[in-house]
Motif scaffolding. Structure first.
Motif, PDB file in Angstrom:
ATOM      1  N   GLY A   1       0.793  -1.226   0.000  1.00 50.23           N
ATOM      2  CA  GLY A   1       0.000   0.000   0.000  1.00 50.23           C
ATOM      3  C   GLY A   1       0.824   1.273   0.000  1.00 50.23           C
ATOM      4  N   GLY A   2       1.998   1.219   0.583  1.00 51.89           N
ATOM      5  CA  GLY A   2       2.866   2.391   0.595  1.00 51.89           C
ATOM      6  C   GLY A   2       3.322   2.807  -0.792  1.00 51.89           C
ATOM      7  N   LEU A   3       3.174   1.905  -1.749  1.00 55.47           N
ATOM      8  CA  LEU A   3       3.563   2.197  -3.130  1.00 55.47           C
ATOM      9  C   LEU A   3       2.430   2.820  -3.941  1.00 55.47           C
ATOM     10  CD1 LEU A   3       5.454  -1.156  -3.789  1.00 55.47           C
ATOM     11  CD2 LEU A   3       6.461   1.076  -3.235  1.00 55.47           C
ATOM     12  N   MET A   4       1.268   3.007  -3.310  1.00 52.85           N
ATOM     13  CA  MET A   4       0.090   3.456  -4.038  1.00 52.85           C
ATOM     14  C   MET A   4       0.288   4.772  -4.780  1.00 52.85           C
ATOM     15  SD  MET A   4      -3.735   3.988  -2.638  1.00 52.85           S
ATOM     16  CE  MET A   4      -5.092   4.015  -3.783  1.00 52.85           C
ATOM     17  N   SER A   5       1.023   5.697  -4.197  1.00 54.40           N
ATOM     18  CA  SER A   5       1.215   6.984  -4.869  1.00 54.40           C
ATOM     19  C   SER A   5       2.000   6.822  -6.169  1.00 54.40           C
ATOM     20  CB  SER A   5       1.921   7.984  -3.950  1.00 54.40           C
ATOM     21  OG  SER A   5       3.204   7.520  -3.602  1.00 54.40           O
ATOM     22  N   PHE A   6       2.749   5.748  -6.283  1.00 53.69           N
ATOM     23  CA  PHE A   6       3.496   5.481  -7.512  1.00 53.69           C
ATOM     24  C   PHE A   6       2.686   4.647  -8.498  1.00 53.69           C
ATOM     25  CE2 PHE A   6       6.682   6.192  -4.217  1.00 53.69           C
ATOM     26  CZ  PHE A   6       7.452   7.176  -4.819  1.00 53.69           C
ATOM     27  N   THR A   7       1.856   3.743  -7.978  1.00 52.69           N
ATOM     28  CA  THR A   7       1.103   2.853  -8.854  1.00 52.69           C
ATOM     29  C   THR A   7      -0.240   3.421  -9.299  1.00 52.69           C
ATOM     30  OG1 THR A   7       0.109   1.697  -6.971  1.00 52.69           O
ATOM     31  CG2 THR A   7       2.169   0.792  -7.859  1.00 52.69           C
ATOM     32  N   HIS A   8      -0.883   4.205  -8.443  1.00 53.10           N
ATOM     33  CA  HIS A   8      -2.200   4.751  -8.751  1.00 53.10           C
ATOM     34  C   HIS A   8      -2.219   6.280  -8.812  1.00 53.10           C
ATOM     35  CE1 HIS A   8      -3.219   0.708  -7.399  1.00 53.10           C
ATOM     36  NE2 HIS A   8      -4.306   0.833  -8.127  1.00 53.10           N
ATOM     37  N   GLY A   9      -1.092   6.890  -8.528  1.00 53.33           N
ATOM     38  CA  GLY A   9      -1.002   8.341  -8.565  1.00 53.33           C
ATOM     39  C   GLY A   9      -1.179   8.959  -7.184  1.00 53.33           C
ATOM     40  N   PRO A  10      -0.527  10.080  -6.977  1.00 50.55           N
ATOM     41  CA  PRO A  10      -0.543  10.718  -5.657  1.00 50.55           C
ATOM     42  C   PRO A  10      -1.926  11.227  -5.249  1.00 50.55           C
ATOM     43  CG  PRO A  10       0.691  12.045  -7.237  1.00 50.55           C
ATOM     44  CD  PRO A  10       0.371  10.758  -7.901  1.00 50.55           C
ATOM     45  N   GLU A  11      -2.724  11.715  -6.202  1.00 51.53           N
ATOM     46  CA  GLU A  11      -4.042  12.226  -5.835  1.00 51.53           C
ATOM     47  C   GLU A  11      -4.917  11.121  -5.247  1.00 51.53           C
ATOM     48  OE1 GLU A  11      -7.641  14.997  -7.632  1.00 51.53           O
ATOM     49  OE2 GLU A  11      -5.929  14.519  -8.899  1.00 51.53           O
ATOM     50  N   GLU A  12      -4.940   9.966  -5.880  1.00 57.52           N
ATOM     51  CA  GLU A  12      -5.737   8.843  -5.373  1.00 57.52           C
ATOM     52  C   GLU A  12      -5.199   8.363  -4.026  1.00 57.52           C
ATOM     53  OE1 GLU A  12      -7.252   4.397  -6.636  1.00 57.52           O
ATOM     54  OE2 GLU A  12      -6.671   5.790  -8.216  1.00 57.52           O
ATOM     55  N   ALA A  13      -3.877   8.360  -3.875  1.00 53.41           N
ATOM     56  CA  ALA A  13      -3.282   7.933  -2.605  1.00 53.41           C
ATOM     57  C   ALA A  13      -3.690   8.876  -1.466  1.00 53.41           C
ATOM     58  CB  ALA A  13      -1.760   7.869  -2.731  1.00 53.41           C
TER      59      ALA A  13
ATOM     60  N   ALA B   1      -5.873  16.716  -1.945  1.00 54.78           N
ATOM     61  CA  ALA B   1      -5.470  15.712  -2.937  1.00 54.78           C
ATOM     62  C   ALA B   1      -5.193  16.328  -4.298  1.00 54.78           C
ATOM     63  CB  ALA B   1      -6.537  14.633  -3.051  1.00 54.78           C
ATOM     64  N   SER B   2      -5.924  17.356  -4.662  1.00 52.13           N
ATOM     65  CA  SER B   2      -5.735  17.963  -5.975  1.00 52.13           C
ATOM     66  C   SER B   2      -4.587  18.975  -6.001  1.00 52.13           C
ATOM     67  CB  SER B   2      -7.034  18.635  -6.441  1.00 52.13           C
ATOM     68  OG  SER B   2      -7.355  19.714  -5.580  1.00 52.13           O
ATOM     69  N   SER B   3      -4.021  19.261  -4.858  1.00 50.22           N
ATOM     70  CA  SER B   3      -2.898  20.197  -4.783  1.00 50.22           C
ATOM     71  C   SER B   3      -1.596  19.476  -5.120  1.00 50.22           C
ATOM     72  CB  SER B   3      -2.799  20.801  -3.379  1.00 50.22           C
ATOM     73  OG  SER B   3      -1.593  21.514  -3.250  1.00 50.22           O
ATOM     74  N   GLN B   4      -1.012  19.821  -6.240  1.00 49.38           N
ATOM     75  CA  GLN B   4       0.234  19.164  -6.652  1.00 49.38           C
ATOM     76  C   GLN B   4       1.361  19.389  -5.654  1.00 49.38           C
ATOM     77  OE1 GLN B   4       1.266  20.001 -10.711  1.00 49.38           O
ATOM     78  NE2 GLN B   4      -0.673  19.207 -11.495  1.00 49.38           N
TER      79      GLN B   4
ATOM     80  N   PRO C   1       4.451  15.284  -3.511  1.00 48.32           N
ATOM     81  CA  PRO C   1       5.715  14.695  -3.037  1.00 48.32           C
ATOM     82  C   PRO C   1       5.614  14.176  -1.599  1.00 48.32           C
ATOM     83  CG  PRO C   1       6.134  16.796  -4.113  1.00 48.32           C
ATOM     84  CD  PRO C   1       4.645  16.664  -3.970  1.00 48.32           C
ATOM     85  N   LEU C   2       4.789  14.821  -0.792  1.00 48.91           N
ATOM     86  CA  LEU C   2       4.671  14.400   0.607  1.00 48.91           C
ATOM     87  C   LEU C   2       4.013  13.033   0.756  1.00 48.91           C
ATOM     88  CD1 LEU C   2       3.665  17.836   2.153  1.00 48.91           C
ATOM     89  CD2 LEU C   2       5.917  16.742   2.117  1.00 48.91           C
ATOM     90  N   ILE C   3       3.013  12.733  -0.073  1.00 47.95           N
ATOM     91  CA  ILE C   3       2.380  11.418   0.022  1.00 47.95           C
ATOM     92  C   ILE C   3       3.335  10.335  -0.483  1.00 47.95           C
ATOM     93  CG2 ILE C   3       1.182  11.356  -2.213  1.00 47.95           C
ATOM     94  CD1 ILE C   3      -0.297  10.189   1.144  1.00 47.95           C
ATOM     95  N   LYS C   4       4.208  10.692  -1.408  1.00 50.28           N
ATOM     96  CA  LYS C   4       5.220   9.728  -1.861  1.00 50.28           C
ATOM     97  C   LYS C   4       6.212   9.435  -0.738  1.00 50.28           C
ATOM     98  CE  LYS C   4       4.825  10.824  -6.745  1.00 50.28           C
ATOM     99  NZ  LYS C   4       5.477  11.346  -7.937  1.00 50.28           N
TER     100      LYS C   4
END
Length: 131
Positions: free
Chosen positions: A22-34, A45-48, A52-55
């Protein structure tokens, strides 16, 4: 040395597996979804700027998941319970942050499930210390 598997090992190993992947979610599904899955608001979530922080957060969660597995495979069940008990701090912080900036219900959900994990460790359920 590695101890024999018991049913009480399933919950922390399931958590370790979920966190490792699950920790890889920001890479596999995108940071907004994570960020949304974490429980924060759509505005965040929509703030770019938050991406980087969710990654970074995801890498730490994956690290904890791998650590739980490593501790288990090394047979250090009391150490595993100690790590799980420390997750209580995450329950407090996640609950506070999600209460302020999260989607409805996310604070209760995060604080509850992480609180259960912390109590599992606190009471030595993996090691059987208090059973």
């Amino acid at each position: 040395m590695f101890e024999q598997f018991e049913l009480r090992h399933i919950p922390p190993l399931l958590l370790a597996s979920i966190w490792t992947v699950g920790g890889l979610m920001s890479f596999t599904h995108g940071p907004e979804e994570a960020i949304l899955t974490y429980g924060l608001s759509k505005k965040i979530a929509s703030s770019q700027a938050a991406w980087p922080l969710i990654k970074i957060e995801g890498s730490r969660i994956t690290t904890i998941g791998l650590a739980i597995w490593g501790i288990y495979l090394g047979g250090h069940l009391e150490a595993m319970d100690t790590l799980l008990a420390c997750i209580g701090w995450m329950a407090v912080i996640d609950g506070v942050v999600c209460a302020k900036d999260g989607a409805a219900g996310s604070a209760r959900m995060r604080a509850s499930y992480q609180g259960v994990v912390a109590l599992w460790g606190w009471f030595g359920m993996t090691s059987g210390k208090y059973i």
